[in-house]
Design an enzyme around this catalytic site. Structure first.
Site, short mmCIF file in Angstrom:
data_model
loop_
_atom_site.label_atom_id
_atom_site.label_comp_id
_atom_site.label_asym_id
_atom_site.label_seq_id
_atom_site.Cartn_x
_atom_site.Cartn_y
_atom_site.Cartn_z
N GLU A 241 -1.47 -46.98 -13.46
CA GLU A 241 -2.13 -45.96 -14.29
C GLU A 241 -1.64 -44.55 -13.96
O GLU A 241 -1.15 -43.82 -14.82
CB GLU A 241 -3.64 -46.07 -14.06
N HIS A 242 -1.81 -44.14 -12.71
CA HIS A 242 -1.38 -42.81 -12.27
C HIS A 242 -0.18 -42.97 -11.35
O HIS A 242 -0.23 -43.76 -10.42
CB HIS A 242 -2.48 -42.10 -11.47
#
EC number: 1.1.1.23
Length: 430
Positions: free
Chosen positions: A318-319
């Site tokens: 995700e990040h």
């Protein structure tokens, strides 16, 4: 050749936990389908000890709550919302309606039409997710959604004032003090007092994520989301303090949140492990972050930047923070990620709270096929066509023959009728 210095739980262990969540959520959905508001109230009382006369806040209640929020908090919320709105507005401007004459007399186009209604879930629990109001409600409004409703849970039986303030300032048309699976189901399915919406967006815990998954199709969703993930890619130019801080800064989301370091420096890998243990001794949220790191933390050493990209793209986190001498190498070469944070001057917290990009992002390897929440998620790209009589007859000849190949004689007749009605004699006799 990559090697693990530390590895988290196996896929098998994670799937066993998912199966239990799936069963619980399925029962809640069936209950709300059958019993509507009664079920919602019982579930809210059971899970949140919250059963007011009405879950929807009145304008007077909202005004009273907002007036009690400290001025600095209001100003900070307004600053964050200005950044999110500014970037979302730029994104919306990049999405254009088109119409082209693709052949003489043939006009094809598309329009980007906002959904009519959206339901935004703003998580609560241990952390009141004030920023999720900006990311979902405000983005929907910039996209042009007419009716935007939002739910957030009470926290220990109390109203999360700053969250309500953010929801109001973001432009929510209806605000409900209601949380969990029951909130998501009420917005998606509808009850006697809550009209259903066209799309559900926003992050949440494993149960909320599973509810969105099971409701998908009956209602649109932004994306399938699981526990938040952070990947730090670093080389010998980075330092263990920054790496450890940024890994634990996301691990504190919950005990199931994966955090991973990919590095070309084994020295940095070992220094980071030491620094994490050091920081956990003083971090106020160490009770959560420590469990997340113990169970789901990983450290991987790779040979070079090329292998770092390969491993990172397989993880599809995700990040992704890039703390290397050339962060742009990863911007130009990585393909699977929710959001990139390039260089030590920025970090995931900026994206989560204030800088302007959206924090609702794909997890569980969904970054292989989707990006995060943005104005485009609230828009339907709908095509249209029109023809002059001459063009309708010209296209009809091709369509008749192509329909015959497939055996669709009713389709063929649609085309043949236009040829007979609008075509020249030689086209009709062809």
């Amino acid at each position: 050749m990559m090697k693990y210095i530390k590895q988290g739980k196996s896929d098998t262990e994670l799937k066993e936990a998912d199966a239990k969540v799936k069963e619980i959520v399925s029962g809640i959905i069936k209950n709300i389908e059958a019993n509507g508001d009664v079920a919602v109230r019982e579930l809210s009382e059971k899970f949140d000890k919250w059963a007011p006369e009405s879950f929807r806040l009145t304008e007077a209640q909202i005004a009273e709550i907002v007036s009690a929020v400290p001025e600095q908090t209001v100003n900070d919320i307004k600053f964050a919302q200005a950044q999110i709105k500014n970037f979302a507005t730029k994104q919306r401007a990049s999405i254009q309606d088109i119409e082209y004459e693709t052949l003489p007399g043939v006009f094809l186009g598309h329009k980007n039409i906002p959904v009519n209604s959206a339901g935004c879930y703003i998580p609560g629990g241990r952390y009141p997710m004030v920023a999720s109001a900006h990311m979902s409600i405000l983005t929907a409004k910039v996209a042009g959604v007419k009716r935007v409703i939002a739910c957030t849970p009470p926290i220990n039986g109390k109203v999360p004032a700053a969250t309500i303030c953010a929801m109001h300032l973001a432009g929510a048309d209806e605000i409900y003090l209601l949380g969990g699976v029951q909130a998501v189901c009420a917005m998606a399915i509808g009850t006697e007092t809550i009209q259903p919406v066209d799309i559900i967006v926003g992050p949440g815990n494993a149960y909320v994520a599973e509810a969105k998954k099971q409701l998908y199709g009956r209602v649109g969703i932004d994306l399938f989301a699981g526990p938040t993930e952070v990947l730090v890619i670093a080389d010998e130019t980075s330092d263990a303090e920054i790496v450890a801080t940024d890994l634990l800064g996301q691990a504190e989301h919950g005990p199931t949140s994966p955090a991973c370091l990919i590095t070309t420096s084994e020295q940095l890998a070992n220094e980071t492990l030491v620094e994490i243990e050091k920081q956990l001794l003083v971090l106020p949220t160490a009770d959560i972050a420590g469990v997340a790191w113990r169970d789901n933390g990983s450290v991987i050493v790779v040979a070079d930047e090329k292998e770092a990209v390969e491993v990172a793209d397989k993880l599809a986190y995700e990040h992704v923070e890039v703390l290397t001498k050339d962060p742009n190498y990863f911007l130009h070469n990585m393909t699977n990620y929710g959001a990139l944070f390039l260089g030590p001057e920025t970090n995931v917290a900026y994206g989560d709270k204030v800088i302007g990009t959206n924090h609702t992002l794909p997890t569980n390897k969904a970054a292989r096929y989707t990006g995060g929440l943005w104005v485009g998620k609230f828009l339907k790209n709908c095509t249209y066509q029109r023809c002059t009589p001459e063009a309708g007859a010209f296209i009809g000849g091709y369509c008749m023959r192509l329909c015959e190949i497939e055996g669709f004689m009713g389709h063929r007749e649609q085309a043949a009728l236009r040829v007979r009605r609008y075509g020249k004699k030689e086209e009709v006799e062809a």
